[in-house]
Design a protein around this motif. Structure first.
Motif, PDB file in Angstrom:
ATOM      1  N   MET A   1      20.160   2.748 -12.087  1.00  8.94           N
ATOM      2  CA  MET A   1      20.718   3.545 -13.719  1.00  8.94           C
ATOM      3  C   MET A   1      19.586   2.865 -14.343  1.00  8.94           C
ATOM      4  SD  MET A   1      23.669   3.261 -16.047  1.00  8.94           S
ATOM      5  CE  MET A   1      25.299   4.373 -14.628  1.00  8.94           C
ATOM      6  N   LYS A   2      18.682   3.708 -15.176  1.00  7.71           N
ATOM      7  CA  LYS A   2      17.838   3.362 -16.371  1.00  7.71           C
ATOM      8  C   LYS A   2      18.722   2.946 -17.516  1.00  7.71           C
ATOM      9  CE  LYS A   2      14.362   6.326 -14.417  1.00  7.71           C
ATOM     10  NZ  LYS A   2      13.211   7.269 -15.148  1.00  7.71           N
ATOM     11  N   ASN A   3      17.667   2.248 -18.147  1.00  5.41           N
ATOM     12  CA  ASN A   3      18.176   1.823 -19.588  1.00  5.41           C
ATOM     13  C   ASN A   3      18.608   2.685 -20.348  1.00  5.41           C
ATOM     14  OD1 ASN A   3      17.805  -0.624 -19.175  1.00  5.41           O
ATOM     15  ND2 ASN A   3      16.422  -1.410 -20.211  1.00  5.41           N
ATOM     16  N   ASN A   4      18.090   4.498 -20.036  1.00 11.18           N
ATOM     17  CA  ASN A   4      18.863   5.105 -21.465  1.00 11.18           C
ATOM     18  C   ASN A   4      19.884   5.731 -20.983  1.00 11.18           C
ATOM     19  OD1 ASN A   4      16.917   6.759 -23.512  1.00 11.18           O
ATOM     20  ND2 ASN A   4      15.738   8.242 -22.070  1.00 11.18           N
ATOM     21  N   GLU A   5      19.869   6.078 -19.710  1.00  9.25           N
ATOM     22  CA  GLU A   5      21.201   6.485 -18.952  1.00  9.25           C
ATOM     23  C   GLU A   5      22.601   5.604 -19.072  1.00  9.25           C
ATOM     24  OE1 GLU A   5      20.891   7.975 -14.705  1.00  9.25           O
ATOM     25  OE2 GLU A   5      19.675   8.296 -14.641  1.00  9.25           O
ATOM     26  N   TYR A   6      22.369   4.582 -19.417  1.00 15.04           N
ATOM     27  CA  TYR A   6      23.368   3.087 -19.791  1.00 15.04           C
ATOM     28  C   TYR A   6      23.823   3.301 -21.647  1.00 15.04           C
ATOM     29  CZ  TYR A   6      25.753  -0.673 -20.511  1.00 15.04           C
ATOM     30  OH  TYR A   6      26.644  -2.064 -20.714  1.00 15.04           O
ATOM     31  N   VAL A   7      22.431   3.526 -21.926  1.00 12.32           N
ATOM     32  CA  VAL A   7      23.048   3.804 -22.898  1.00 12.32           C
ATOM     33  C   VAL A   7      23.205   5.442 -23.826  1.00 12.32           C
ATOM     34  CG1 VAL A   7      22.037   4.534 -26.048  1.00 12.32           C
ATOM     35  CG2 VAL A   7      21.346   2.336 -24.025  1.00 12.32           C
ATOM     36  N   GLU A   8      23.386   6.343 -23.304  1.00 18.46           N
ATOM     37  CA  GLU A   8      24.224   7.209 -23.087  1.00 18.46           C
ATOM     38  C   GLU A   8      25.873   6.857 -22.745  1.00 18.46           C
ATOM     39  OE1 GLU A   8      21.852  10.907 -21.132  1.00 18.46           O
ATOM     40  OE2 GLU A   8      19.287  10.474 -22.800  1.00 18.46           O
ATOM     41  N   ARG A   9      25.799   6.650 -21.703  1.00 19.46           N
ATOM     42  CA  ARG A   9      26.835   5.797 -20.956  1.00 19.46           C
ATOM     43  C   ARG A   9      27.832   5.432 -21.951  1.00 19.46           C
ATOM     44  NH1 ARG A   9      27.710   4.584 -15.339  1.00 19.46           N
ATOM     45  NH2 ARG A   9      29.846   5.899 -14.796  1.00 19.46           N
ATOM     46  N   VAL A  10      27.406   4.701 -22.775  1.00 15.97           N
ATOM     47  CA  VAL A  10      28.023   3.988 -23.599  1.00 15.97           C
ATOM     48  C   VAL A  10      27.817   4.648 -25.136  1.00 15.97           C
ATOM     49  CG1 VAL A  10      27.896   1.743 -24.949  1.00 15.97           C
ATOM     50  CG2 VAL A  10      27.536   1.355 -22.671  1.00 15.97           C
ATOM     51  N   MET A  11      27.413   4.972 -25.606  1.00 12.76           N
ATOM     52  CA  MET A  11      27.268   6.033 -26.864  1.00 12.76           C
ATOM     53  C   MET A  11      28.794   6.950 -26.170  1.00 12.76           C
ATOM     54  SD  MET A  11      25.508   4.700 -28.550  1.00 12.76           S
ATOM     55  CE  MET A  11      25.672   5.618 -30.148  1.00 12.76           C
ATOM     56  N   LYS A  12      28.797   7.815 -25.433  1.00 14.40           N
ATOM     57  CA  LYS A  12      29.993   8.532 -25.417  1.00 14.40           C
ATOM     58  C   LYS A  12      30.808   7.709 -25.705  1.00 14.40           C
ATOM     59  CE  LYS A  12      27.461  11.398 -21.472  1.00 14.40           C
ATOM     60  NZ  LYS A  12      27.775  11.489 -20.190  1.00 14.40           N
ATOM     61  N   HIS A  13      31.834   6.484 -25.175  1.00 12.45           N
ATOM     62  CA  HIS A  13      32.724   5.535 -25.296  1.00 12.45           C
ATOM     63  C   HIS A  13      32.857   4.769 -26.300  1.00 12.45           C
ATOM     64  CE1 HIS A  13      33.515   7.324 -21.540  1.00 12.45           C
ATOM     65  NE2 HIS A  13      32.585   7.279 -21.045  1.00 12.45           N
ATOM     66  N   LYS A  14      31.649   5.340 -27.663  1.00  9.75           N
ATOM     67  CA  LYS A  14      31.412   4.398 -28.981  1.00  9.75           C
ATOM     68  C   LYS A  14      32.573   4.545 -29.877  1.00  9.75           C
ATOM     69  CE  LYS A  14      29.660   7.594 -31.967  1.00  9.75           C
ATOM     70  NZ  LYS A  14      28.864   7.635 -32.843  1.00  9.75           N
ATOM     71  N   HIS A  15      33.460   4.808 -29.596  1.00 12.87           N
ATOM     72  CA  HIS A  15      35.499   4.639 -29.894  1.00 12.87           C
ATOM     73  C   HIS A  15      35.806   3.597 -29.665  1.00 12.87           C
ATOM     74  CE1 HIS A  15      33.861   7.442 -33.275  1.00 12.87           C
ATOM     75  NE2 HIS A  15      34.262   8.718 -31.739  1.00 12.87           N
TER      76      HIS A  15
END
Length: 88
Positions: A1-15
Motif C-alpha cells: 500500500m502506498k503512502n497516498n492510499e494510506y492517507v486517503e484511507r485515514v482521511m475517510k475515518h478522520k472523525h
C-alpha cells in the motif's frame, strides 16, 4: 500500500480518529490531574501566589501610609503658611 492510499484511507475515518484522540487525551489528562506530583506542584504554586499576594498587600499598605503622611505634612505646611500670612 502506498503512502497516498494510506492517507486517503485515514482521511475517510478522520472523525473516528479525532474521537479516539479525544478519549485518549481525556484519559491521559485524568491520570496527570490525579498524580501526586501534579497535586504537589499545584499546592506549591498556590502557596507562592498567596505569598506574593500577601507581600503585595503589605507593600501597598506601606505606600498608602506613606502617602497619607505626605498629605498630612502638606496640609500642616499649608495651614502654617496661612497662619503666618494672617499674623502679618
Amino acid at each position: 500500500m502506498k503512502n497516498n492510499e494510506y492517507v486517503e484511507r485515514v482521511m475517510k475515518h478522520k472523525h473516528a480518529l479525532i474521537f479516539a484522540g479525544g478519549i485518549a487525551t481525556a484519559i491521559i489528562g485524568k491520570k496527570i490531574l490525579e498524580s501526586d506530583a501534579f497535586k504537589e506542584t499545584c499546592t506549591k504554586s498556590m502557596a507562592a501566589v498567596m505569598s506574593a499576594k500577601k507581600d503585595a498587600e503589605e507593600c501597598f499598605q506601606d505606600m498608602k501610609e506613606d502617602a497619607e503622611d505626605i498629605v498630612v505634612d502638606a496640609n500642616a505646611e499649608v495651614k502654617k503658611e496661612i497662619y503666618v500670612e494672617d499674623d502679618e
